[in-house]
Enzyme design. Sequence first.
Site, PDB file in Angstrom:
ATOM      1  CB  ALA A   1      -8.541   1.472  -6.648  1.00 16.48           C
TER       2      ALA A   1
ATOM      3  NE  ARG B   1     -24.870   5.849  -6.756  1.00 19.90           N
ATOM      4  CZ  ARG B   1     -25.905   6.590  -7.025  1.00 19.90           C
ATOM      5  NH1 ARG B   1     -26.632   6.471  -7.314  1.00 19.90           N
ATOM      6  NH2 ARG B   1     -25.029   7.783  -7.946  1.00 19.90           N
TER       7      ARG B   1
ATOM      8  CG  ASP C   1      -2.191   0.583   0.610  1.00 14.82           C
ATOM      9  OD1 ASP C   1      -2.097   1.967   0.614  1.00 14.82           O
ATOM     10  OD2 ASP C   1      -3.194   0.180   1.692  1.00 14.82           O
ATOM     11  CG  ASN C   2      -0.009   4.664  -2.580  1.00 18.33           C
ATOM     12  OD1 ASN C   2      -0.937   4.359  -2.089  1.00 18.33           O
ATOM     13  ND2 ASN C   2       0.178   5.419  -3.945  1.00 18.33           N
ATOM     14  CG  PHE C   3       0.802   4.053   3.374  1.00 17.95           C
ATOM     15  CD1 PHE C   3      -0.732   2.978   3.469  1.00 17.95           C
ATOM     16  CD2 PHE C   3       1.958   3.811   4.376  1.00 17.95           C
ATOM     17  CE1 PHE C   3       0.447   1.519   4.807  1.00 17.95           C
ATOM     18  CE2 PHE C   3       2.249   2.914   4.794  1.00 17.95           C
ATOM     19  CZ  PHE C   3       1.565   1.290   5.214  1.00 17.95           C
TER      20      PHE C   3
ATOM     21  CE1 TYR D   1     -12.617   3.357  -8.876  1.00 18.00           C
ATOM     22  CE2 TYR D   1     -15.619   3.736  -9.226  1.00 18.00           C
ATOM     23  CZ  TYR D   1     -14.265   2.274  -8.146  1.00 18.00           C
ATOM     24  OH  TYR D   1     -14.641   1.855  -7.757  1.00 18.00           O
TER      25      TYR D   1
ATOM     26  NE  ARG E   1     -21.143  14.972  -5.836  1.00 20.06           N
ATOM     27  CZ  ARG E   1     -20.505  14.203  -4.783  1.00 20.06           C
ATOM     28  NH1 ARG E   1     -20.009  14.633  -4.436  1.00 20.06           N
ATOM     29  NH2 ARG E   1     -21.194  13.079  -4.094  1.00 20.06           N
TER      30      ARG E   1
ATOM     31  CG  ASP F   1       2.550   3.547  -6.406  1.00 19.57           C
ATOM     32  OD1 ASP F   1       2.084   2.929  -7.812  1.00 19.57           O
ATOM     33  OD2 ASP F   1       2.329   4.447  -6.718  1.00 19.57           O
TER      34      ASP F   1
HETATM   35  N1  LIG Z   1     -15.922   1.518  -0.796  1.00 16.53           N
HETATM   36  C1  LIG Z   1     -16.683   0.915  -2.509  1.00 16.53           C
HETATM   37  O1  LIG Z   1     -17.810   1.682  -1.979  1.00 16.53           O
HETATM   38  C2  LIG Z   1     -16.649   0.410  -3.739  1.00 16.53           C
HETATM   39  C3  LIG Z   1     -16.677  -0.322  -4.495  1.00 16.53           C
HETATM   40  C4  LIG Z   1     -16.726  -0.362  -5.607  1.00 16.53           C
HETATM   41  C5  LIG Z   1     -15.466  -1.273  -5.886  1.00 16.53           C
HETATM   42  N2  LIG Z   1     -14.732  -0.683  -5.026  1.00 16.53           N
HETATM   43  C6  LIG Z   1     -13.425  -0.816  -4.960  1.00 16.53           C
HETATM   44  O2  LIG Z   1     -12.749  -1.305  -3.745  1.00 16.53           O
HETATM   45  C7  LIG Z   1     -11.441  -1.164  -3.499  1.00 16.53           C
HETATM   46  C8  LIG Z   1     -10.703  -0.888  -2.769  1.00 16.53           C
HETATM   47  O3  LIG Z   1     -11.582   0.276  -2.471  1.00 16.53           O
HETATM   48  P1  LIG Z   1     -11.442   1.042  -0.742  1.00 16.53           P
HETATM   49  O4  LIG Z   1     -12.965   1.326  -0.222  1.00 16.53           O
HETATM   50  O5  LIG Z   1     -11.177   0.051   0.031  1.00 16.53           O
HETATM   51  O6  LIG Z   1     -10.676   2.029  -1.212  1.00 16.53           O
HETATM   52  P2  LIG Z   1      -9.244   3.160  -0.427  1.00 16.53           P
HETATM   53  O7  LIG Z   1      -9.489   4.016  -0.600  1.00 16.53           O
HETATM   54  O8  LIG Z   1     -10.166   2.817   1.319  1.00 16.53           O
HETATM   55  O9  LIG Z   1      -8.285   2.178  -0.414  1.00 16.53           O
HETATM   56  C9  LIG Z   1      -7.780   1.624  -1.606  1.00 16.53           C
HETATM   57  C10 LIG Z   1      -6.220   2.069  -0.635  1.00 16.53           C
HETATM   58  O10 LIG Z   1      -4.998   1.180  -1.971  1.00 16.53           O
HETATM   59  C11 LIG Z   1      -4.004   2.524  -1.703  1.00 16.53           C
HETATM   60  N3  LIG Z   1      -3.473   2.202  -2.602  1.00 16.53           N
HETATM   61  C12 LIG Z   1      -4.206   3.833  -3.504  1.00 16.53           C
HETATM   62  N4  LIG Z   1      -3.715   3.843  -4.635  1.00 16.53           N
HETATM   63  C13 LIG Z   1      -2.574   2.803  -4.738  1.00 16.53           C
HETATM   64  C14 LIG Z   1      -1.301   2.628  -5.557  1.00 16.53           C
HETATM   65  N5  LIG Z   1      -0.777   3.211  -6.436  1.00 16.53           N
HETATM   66  N6  LIG Z   1      -0.244   1.953  -4.578  1.00 16.53           N
HETATM   67  C15 LIG Z   1      -0.659   1.006  -3.464  1.00 16.53           C
HETATM   68  N7  LIG Z   1      -1.467   1.470  -3.160  1.00 16.53           N
HETATM   69  C16 LIG Z   1      -2.207   1.766  -3.589  1.00 16.53           C
HETATM   70  C17 LIG Z   1      -4.570   3.397  -0.953  1.00 16.53           C
HETATM   71  O11 LIG Z   1      -4.063   3.836  -0.047  1.00 16.53           O
HETATM   72  C18 LIG Z   1      -5.770   2.674   0.044  1.00 16.53           C
HETATM   73  O12 LIG Z   1      -4.882   1.877   0.975  1.00 16.53           O
HETATM   74  C19 LIG Z   1     -10.921  -0.328  -4.317  1.00 16.53           C
HETATM   75  O13 LIG Z   1     -10.201  -0.669  -5.809  1.00 16.53           O
HETATM   76  C20 LIG Z   1     -12.773   0.465  -5.044  1.00 16.53           C
HETATM   77  O14 LIG Z   1     -12.368   0.752  -6.592  1.00 16.53           O
HETATM   78  C21 LIG Z   1     -14.966   0.044  -3.629  1.00 16.53           C
END
Ligand SMILES: NC(=O)c1ccc[n+]([C@@H]2O[C@H](COP(=O)([O-])OP(=O)(O)OC[C@H]3O[C@@H](n4cnc5c(N)ncnc54)[C@H](O)[C@@H]3O)[C@@H](O)[C@H]2O)c1
Length: 317
Positions: A78, A209, A35-37, A144, A269, A56
């Site tokens: 992501a 939703r 994770d890149n945080f 997205y 939006r 990353d």
């Molecule tokens: N939360 C939702 O409602 C939802 C809905 C549909 C899909 N998703 C998908 O589920 C997954 C997780 O979502 P989430 O809600 O936990 O999001 P989040 O943003 O909380 O978690 C994503 C994590 O990925 C890390 N990250 C981002 N870019 C990075 C990179 N280049 N390299 C390494 N780490 C990286 C971030 O630091 C974070 O910890 C994602 O792929 C998101 O698209 C989420």
Amino acid sequence: MAERTCILVTGGAGFVGAALVRRLAASGYRIRVLDNFTTGDPAHLAGVDAELIEGDIRDPRALGAAIAGAGAVVHLAAAGSVVMSVADPAANFDVNVVGTFRVLDAARRAGAGRVVLASTGGALIGDAAPPVDERSLPKPISPYGASKLAGEGYAHAFAKAYGLRTISLRFANVYGPWSERKQGAITLFFRAIHRGEPIVIYGDGTSTRDYLHVDDIASALQLALEKDVAGGTVLHIASGTETSVSELADLCRAVAGRPDHPVEYRPRRPGEVERNFAAYDLARQVLGYEPTIGLADGLRRTWEWFRDEVFAPAEVS
Ligand SMILES: NC(=O)c1ccc[n+]([C@@H]2O[C@H](COP(=O)([O-])OP(=O)(O)OC[C@H]3O[C@@H](n4cnc5c(N)ncnc54)[C@H](O)[C@@H]3O)[C@@H](O)[C@H]2O)c1
């Protein structure tokens, strides 16, 4: 003792990762998180038996080191914001399309047994008459959504071309604990209630939703890791229930004990779908997936988590 299977969870310090990593660690897996945080936080995994690597997914060296010895990968990392993807589509492409390609390519080279990808339902299908399912024609209306469709495309291609056992799960709108950094409706509504500010709804409140508790998503991800499912499979993971934004605001106000908290309506939006919920029949059939946490109960638990863990108890009146 038999060596425990190592699972690499990209983005494991994020919201979904916090629930998933706990679940997998409790099930006896050895967990490595890359994770890149950017939106994640190492504090999400405090006290959890997991190896954290800061790096990353677009960096082949960091990825190669993280994936070495892993039996399977769950790819969660992501750029997850629809609104930010509209503002900066190139940045979104880089993380979600290039990054996902790199993860799949590294998994192929490392011989990973299974790769589970986090995809999305609403943003990927676009405006279609709900309920949507795996036969619905994807027509994303945001960068997205398009980036997630590209990831599914590569996952399918890598399954057919290289025999990589990929599976893409199209999540509904996820909510639950560890979502304090998210910009989703439930997090924003609870914050507004806590701060005494109006709940802001974009549009007239009729857009809908499909909301799913993060523990139900984590259980679907674990099933996807463990069940013998054909490579390239795509499944909707949802509640199957349509909830309007106004209904959601009412439920949030009720569980927080503030039924009369003010609501403010603002213009809709771009990039957001109008109506969305998904049927999960195929996931039930293929994985044995079934959601277990109803929305009112899940929201009550989530409010209690925010109250106890995020909003200082002394600040809650
Ligand atoms: N939360 C939702 O409602 C939802 C809905 C549909 C899909 N998703 C998908 O589920 C997954 C997780 O979502 P989430 O809600 O936990 O999001 P989040 O943003 O909380 O978690 C994503 C994590 O990925 C890390 N990250 C981002 N870019 C990075 C990179 N280049 N390299 C390494 N780490 C990286 C971030 O630091 C974070 O910890 C994602 O792929 C998101 O698209 C989420």
